[in-house]
Design a protein around this motif. Structure first.
Motif, PDB file in Angstrom:
ATOM      1  N   MET A   1      11.683  90.186 -58.546  1.00  0.00           N
ATOM      2  CA  MET A   1      10.645  89.296 -59.014  1.00  0.00           C
ATOM      3  C   MET A   1       9.586  89.112 -57.923  1.00  0.00           C
ATOM      4  O   MET A   1       9.915  88.911 -56.759  1.00  0.00           O
ATOM      5  N   ARG A   2       8.328  89.149 -58.321  1.00  0.00           N
ATOM      6  CA  ARG A   2       7.230  89.115 -57.361  1.00  0.00           C
ATOM      7  C   ARG A   2       6.445  87.802 -57.504  1.00  0.00           C
ATOM      8  O   ARG A   2       6.015  87.449 -58.606  1.00  0.00           O
ATOM      9  N   ILE A   3       6.268  87.107 -56.388  1.00  0.00           N
ATOM     10  CA  ILE A   3       5.588  85.815 -56.375  1.00  0.00           C
ATOM     11  C   ILE A   3       4.347  85.901 -55.503  1.00  0.00           C
ATOM     12  O   ILE A   3       4.377  86.473 -54.411  1.00  0.00           O
ATOM     13  N   LEU A   4       3.247  85.326 -55.994  1.00  0.00           N
ATOM     14  CA  LEU A   4       2.049  85.152 -55.177  1.00  0.00           C
ATOM     15  C   LEU A   4       2.037  83.713 -54.682  1.00  0.00           C
ATOM     16  O   LEU A   4       1.981  82.779 -55.475  1.00  0.00           O
ATOM     17  N   LEU A   5       2.088  83.546 -53.364  1.00  0.00           N
ATOM     18  CA  LEU A   5       2.049  82.222 -52.744  1.00  0.00           C
ATOM     19  C   LEU A   5       0.656  82.020 -52.159  1.00  0.00           C
ATOM     20  O   LEU A   5       0.234  82.773 -51.275  1.00  0.00           O
ATOM     21  N   VAL A   6      -0.058  80.998 -52.648  1.00  0.00           N
ATOM     22  CA  VAL A   6      -1.424  80.727 -52.200  1.00  0.00           C
ATOM     23  C   VAL A   6      -1.417  79.374 -51.499  1.00  0.00           C
ATOM     24  O   VAL A   6      -1.371  78.327 -52.143  1.00  0.00           O
ATOM     25  N   LEU A  26      10.185  88.923 -53.901  1.00  0.00           N
ATOM     26  CA  LEU A  26       9.144  89.616 -53.165  1.00  0.00           C
ATOM     27  C   LEU A  26       7.928  88.708 -53.147  1.00  0.00           C
ATOM     28  O   LEU A  26       7.426  88.325 -54.205  1.00  0.00           O
ATOM     29  N   VAL A  27       7.467  88.337 -51.968  1.00  0.00           N
ATOM     30  CA  VAL A  27       6.430  87.305 -51.848  1.00  0.00           C
ATOM     31  C   VAL A  27       5.194  87.866 -51.164  1.00  0.00           C
ATOM     32  O   VAL A  27       5.283  88.412 -50.059  1.00  0.00           O
ATOM     33  N   GLU A  28       4.055  87.746 -51.835  1.00  0.00           N
ATOM     34  CA  GLU A  28       2.759  88.054 -51.238  1.00  0.00           C
ATOM     35  C   GLU A  28       2.085  86.731 -50.897  1.00  0.00           C
ATOM     36  O   GLU A  28       2.127  85.787 -51.699  1.00  0.00           O
ATOM     37  N   VAL A  29       1.458  86.639 -49.724  1.00  0.00           N
ATOM     38  CA  VAL A  29       0.912  85.365 -49.251  1.00  0.00           C
ATOM     39  C   VAL A  29      -0.571  85.509 -48.929  1.00  0.00           C
ATOM     40  O   VAL A  29      -0.988  86.478 -48.289  1.00  0.00           O
ATOM     41  N   THR A  30      -1.356  84.546 -49.381  1.00  0.00           N
ATOM     42  CA  THR A  30      -2.752  84.438 -48.957  1.00  0.00           C
ATOM     43  C   THR A  30      -3.105  82.962 -48.849  1.00  0.00           C
ATOM     44  O   THR A  30      -2.546  82.124 -49.568  1.00  0.00           O
ATOM     45  N   GLY A  31      -4.029  82.656 -47.948  1.00  0.00           N
ATOM     46  CA  GLY A  31      -4.501  81.277 -47.804  1.00  0.00           C
ATOM     47  C   GLY A  31      -5.910  81.094 -48.306  1.00  0.00           C
ATOM     48  O   GLY A  31      -6.523  80.059 -48.078  1.00  0.00           O
TER      49      GLY A  31
END
Length: 229
Positions: A1-6, A26-31
């Motif tokens: 499972m893929r999560i976008l963390l903002v 699976l975590v992708e991160v952006t601020g």
């Protein structure tokens, strides 16, 4: 499972990403809100965890644009804004849940699990790529019907690549996917286990390509690409 963390607080983002990765996501991160909006336009995520006060584009605008594109990605708002009116406004804009900071990690993980279950409905648990079959729940793989012996890292890398067929994945993205296995994993280590993974897949016609300076991609069995080594 893929999560976008903002999340624009680096310490909080790092802590949340670590926790979610250790739970197998699976975590992708952006601020940055604009970056988040661009990724949501072009990438596929099972859930977005979204802060509101973001540089580039406010989180509420990211949410509004997502829903205007008719995208159904579940969105969990994570914000310090406590006013009831604000929570109601975001839910009316299309948020699926709203959590006020600070939040206990156990509660956040429970809400993440609930939203992913709701968003997935009855998801496919198997992935077929030519002669390769993956069971994403049991974390097993077969080639020509024979079970593949894979290490935990090899399985995670294979699942990550197989879910993004023909898309280039950088070493850094693979390292992030493997974070829960080894905090000190290096680019050289990635090269070594990708090489081992290749040797197990190539007898079945499954190819992991290298794109110089960019990363790797798993080639769809029916397609070929030139100018790659």
């Amino acid at each position: 499972m893929r999560i976008l963390l903002v999340e624009d607080d680096p310490l909080l983002a790092d802590g949340l990403a670590r926790t979610l990765r250790k739970s197998g996501y699976l975590v992708e991160v952006t601020g940055d809100g604009q970056t988040a909006d661009n990724w949501l336009k072009t990438e596929s995520f099972d859930l977005t965890v979204l802060d509101l006060g973001l540089p580039g584009l406010d989180g509420s605008d990211v949410l509004q644009r997502l829903r205007q594109r008719q995208q159904r990605t579940p969105v969990l708002i994570l914000s310090a804004r406590m006013a009831l009116e604000e929570r109601v406004r975001l839910l009316d804009l299309g948020a699926d849940d709203y959590v006020v900071k600070p939040v206990a990690l156990a509660e956040l993980e429970a809400r993440v699990r609930a939203l992913i279950r709701r968003g997935q409905g009855a998801p496919e648990t198997t992935l077929q790529l030519g002669r390769l079959q993956l069971d994403t729940v049991g974390k097993r793989a077969w080639l020509d019907g024979k079970a593949l012996e894979l290490t935990a890292r090899e399985w995670t890398a294979l699942e990550f690549l197989a879910g993004r067929v023909n898309r280039i994945i950088s070493k850094e993205q693979i390292m992030q996917a493997l974070y829960r296995w080894d905090d000190d994993i290096s680019p050289n280590a990635v090269e070594k286990f990708i090489s081992r993974l290749r040797s197990k897949l190539e007898p079945g016609g499954i190819t992991i390509r290298t794109v110089r300076g960019l990363g790797y991609f798993l080639e769809k069995p029916s397609e070929t690409c030139d100018d790659l080594d």
